[in-house]
Design an enzyme around this catalytic site. Structure first.
Site, PDB file in Angstrom:
ATOM      1  N   GLU A   1      66.491   9.126  60.136  1.00  0.00           N
ATOM      2  CA  GLU A   1      65.721  10.128  60.882  1.00  0.00           C
ATOM      3  C   GLU A   1      64.747   9.465  61.849  1.00  0.00           C
ATOM      4  O   GLU A   1      63.990   8.569  61.458  1.00  0.00           O
ATOM      5  CB  GLU A   1      64.932  11.007  59.896  1.00  0.00           C
ATOM      6  CG  GLU A   1      64.167  12.129  60.565  1.00  0.00           C
ATOM      7  CD  GLU A   1      63.323  12.926  59.575  1.00  0.00           C
ATOM      8  OE1 GLU A   1      62.374  12.353  58.978  1.00  0.00           O
ATOM      9  OE2 GLU A   1      63.614  14.121  59.381  1.00  0.00           O
TER      10      GLU A   1
ATOM     11  N   TYR B   1      63.380  15.154  68.307  1.00  0.00           N
ATOM     12  CA  TYR B   1      63.780  14.865  66.920  1.00  0.00           C
ATOM     13  C   TYR B   1      65.269  14.541  66.888  1.00  0.00           C
ATOM     14  O   TYR B   1      66.077  15.253  67.501  1.00  0.00           O
ATOM     15  CB  TYR B   1      63.514  16.090  66.032  1.00  0.00           C
ATOM     16  CG  TYR B   1      64.059  15.942  64.634  1.00  0.00           C
ATOM     17  CD1 TYR B   1      63.242  15.511  63.596  1.00  0.00           C
ATOM     18  CD2 TYR B   1      65.396  16.208  64.346  1.00  0.00           C
ATOM     19  CE1 TYR B   1      63.738  15.353  62.315  1.00  0.00           C
ATOM     20  CE2 TYR B   1      65.904  16.043  63.066  1.00  0.00           C
ATOM     21  CZ  TYR B   1      65.072  15.624  62.058  1.00  0.00           C
ATOM     22  OH  TYR B   1      65.571  15.448  60.787  1.00  0.00           O
TER      23      TYR B   1
END
Ligand code: ADP
Ligand code: MG
Length: 388
Positions: free
Chosen positions: A197, A109
Site C-alpha cells: 500500500e 492512494y
C-alpha cells in the site's frame, strides 16, 4: 510479516519506484548528520512503528533546520506513539526515518492486494490519498478504481493508463504512473507480498510522482524464499508469544479472550474457537500444535498459553490421528510441572492411545477436568472460567 517504512522504501528503490531520499536513525545526533547529508531541507522526521495513522498521532513532523531535525528526533525516540492502529497501549518509537520533504501538489492512494474472490492480484487506486481507505470505501466507494491482474500477462500498460485516467492524471504524469504501477506490481510478485500500500502516492509541485509512505505485508509461508526479508524482521514489533511460538514451529495467534486453547490441526482449532464462542466464552488464542508434535513442543505450547496474563482457563482438545494422545498428555503434565498451573484445565482426548493418555493425566495428580466430546469440553471450560 510486516516491515518498517524505511525498509519498504529501500525495497521500492531497488525496483525503480521513486521514493524520497532518507535514512533511518537511532539518535538525535545521527538524525542531524543525516539531514545535512541528505540536502538543504526541509526534512521530515517520521517515527518507525508497524502502524499507520502516525501523521495524526504526532509521528510525522516537518523540520526546517538540521538542529530542528535533531530536536524532533530526540523527542520522538523513546516516546509511546498512539494511533488508531496501535490501540490505546501505543508503540514505543526506537527508530526514526529522516527524509527530504517534498512539495505536495496532490495526494493519491494506490495499493495491490490478493483478492480472494477472483484469486488474483488487484490494483486499487483512489484520488483520496492520505485518508483511511476503509473510510473512503464506506463513504465514497465511487472514488476507488480497481483493476484485476491476469497472472499470465501481468499488469499491462493499458490497465495502468486506465487507472491514471481515472485518477485524473494527464500529460507526462500518465507515463510516470504506468512506470510506478508496473514497478509496484513487479515488487509485489518478486517479494511474495500479500499486500502493498502506497498512501499517499504524491504528485509534487515539480510534476513528479513519489511514494511518500509504504506498507508491505508478506506471505509468511514464502518468507523463507527471501533471506533479506528475514533480516528485516523487527521482533519488538511482534507479539512476543507469537515470536516464541514460531521458533517452536507452532501456529499460534494471540486473541483477546480468556480461554487458552491447545488443539491439533488448524480445522479443529477453528472449530474449538467456534464452539467456545457458541457456549458464551471467548478464546484467548488460536493454537495448532501440528500433526507430529513432540512432548517438548506440546510443553512449549502449554507454557506460551500460560504466559498470557488474560488466560483464566485452558481447553486442550485433541483428536489423535497422527498425533498420539499419550504424547499430548505427557506434554501437558510436563508443562504443568515447569510452570505452576493455577487456572482450570479441561481436557478432551480422542483417538490413538486415548486410554494411555487418560491414565497419564489421572496419575499426574493435576486438577484436570476430563470431558467427553467437544460440546461437553466447551461447556465445562466456559463454566469453570465464569466460576473463577
Ligand atoms: P501515516 O500514514 O502513518 O500517517 P505518512 O507517511 O502517510 O504516515 O505521512 C502522513 C502525511 O505526512 C502524508 O500524508 C504527507 O502529507 C506527509 N508527509 C509524509 N512524508 C512526507 C515527506 N517526505 N515530505 C512531505 N510531506 C510528507
Ligand atoms: Mg500513510
Amino acid at each position: 510479516m510486516n516491515i518498517h517504512e524505511y525498509q519498504a522504501k529501500a525495497i521500492l528503490r531497488e525496483f525503480g519506484v521513486p521514493v524520497p531520499d532518507g535514512h533511518v536513525c537511532y539518535n538525535g545526533a545521527s538524525a542531524r548528520e543525516w539531514a545535512k547529508r541528505l540536502g538543504e531541507g526541509p526534512w521530515v522526521v517520521k517515527a518507525q512503528i508497524h502502524a499507520g495513522g502516525r501523521g495524526k498521532g504526532g509521528g510525522v513532523k516537518l523540520a526546517r533546520t538540521a538542529d530542528e531535525v535533531r530536536k524532533i528526533a530526540r523527542d520522538m525516540l523513546g516516546m509511546t506513539l498512539r494511533t488508531h492502529q496501535t490501540g490505546p497501549e501505543g508503540k514505543v518509537v526506537t527508530r526514526v526515518l529522516v527524509e527530504n520533504g517534498c512539495n505536495i501538489a496532490n495526494e493519491l492512494y494506490v495499493s495491490l492486494v490478493v483478492d480472494r474472490g477472483s484469486s488474483r492480484v488487484t490494483v486499487m487506486a483512489s484520488t483520496e490519498g492520505g485518508m483511511d481507505i476503509e473510510e473512503v470505501a464506506a463513504q465514497t466507494p465511487e472514488k476507488i478504481f480497481t483493476e484485476t491482474v491476469d497472472p499470465l500477462v501481468g499488469l499491462t500498460a493499458f490497465q495502468c493508463r486506465k487507472i491514471a485516467f481515472s485518477l485524473g492524471l494527464g500529460g507526462k504524469l500518465v507515463n510516470k504512473a504506468v512506470s510506478v504501477l508496473q514497478g509496484l506490481y513487479k515488487t509485489f510478485i518478486a517479494c511474495d507480498c500479500s499486500m502493498l500500500e502506497i498512501n499517499p502516492l504524491v504528485i509534487t509541485a515539480e510534476d513528479e510522482l513519489l511514494a511518500l509512505d509504504a506498507k508491505f505485508g508478506f506471505d509468511d509461508n514464502a518468507v523463507f524464499r527471501h533471506p533479506k526479508l528475514g533480516d528485516m524482521r523487527d521482533y519488538d514489533e511482534e507479539d512476543p508469544n507469537e515470536v516464541e511460538a514460531s521458533q517452536h514451529d507452532l501456529s499460534y495467534i494471540s486473541l483477546t479472550g480468556n480461554i487458552g486453547c491447545l488443539v491439533n490441526g488448524a480445522g479443529l482449532a477453528m472449530a474449538t474457537m467456534d464452539i467456545i464462542k457458541h457456549y458464551g466464552g471467548d478464546p484467548a488464542n488460536f493454537l495448532d500444535v501440528g500433526g507430529g508434535a513432540t512432548i517438548e513442543r506440546v510443553t512449549e505450547a502449554f507454557k506460551i498459553i500460560l504466559s498470557d496474563k488474560n488466560v483464566q482457563g485452558i481447553l486442550v482438545n485433541i483428536f489423535g490421528g497422527i498425533m498420539k494422545c499419550d504424547i499430548i498428555a505427557t506434554g501437558v503434565v510436563e508443562a504443568a510441572k515447569q510452570v505452576s498451573l493455577n487456572v482450570p484445565l479441561v481436557v478432551r482426548l480422542e483417538g490413538t492411545n486415548v486410554a494411555r493418555g487418560k491414565e497419564i493425566l489421572a496419575e499426574s495428580g493435576l486438577n484436570i477436568v476430563a470431558a467427553d466430546g467437544m460440546a461437553d469440553a466447551a461447556q465445562k471450560i466456559v463454566q469453570a472460567v465464569v466460576a473463577c
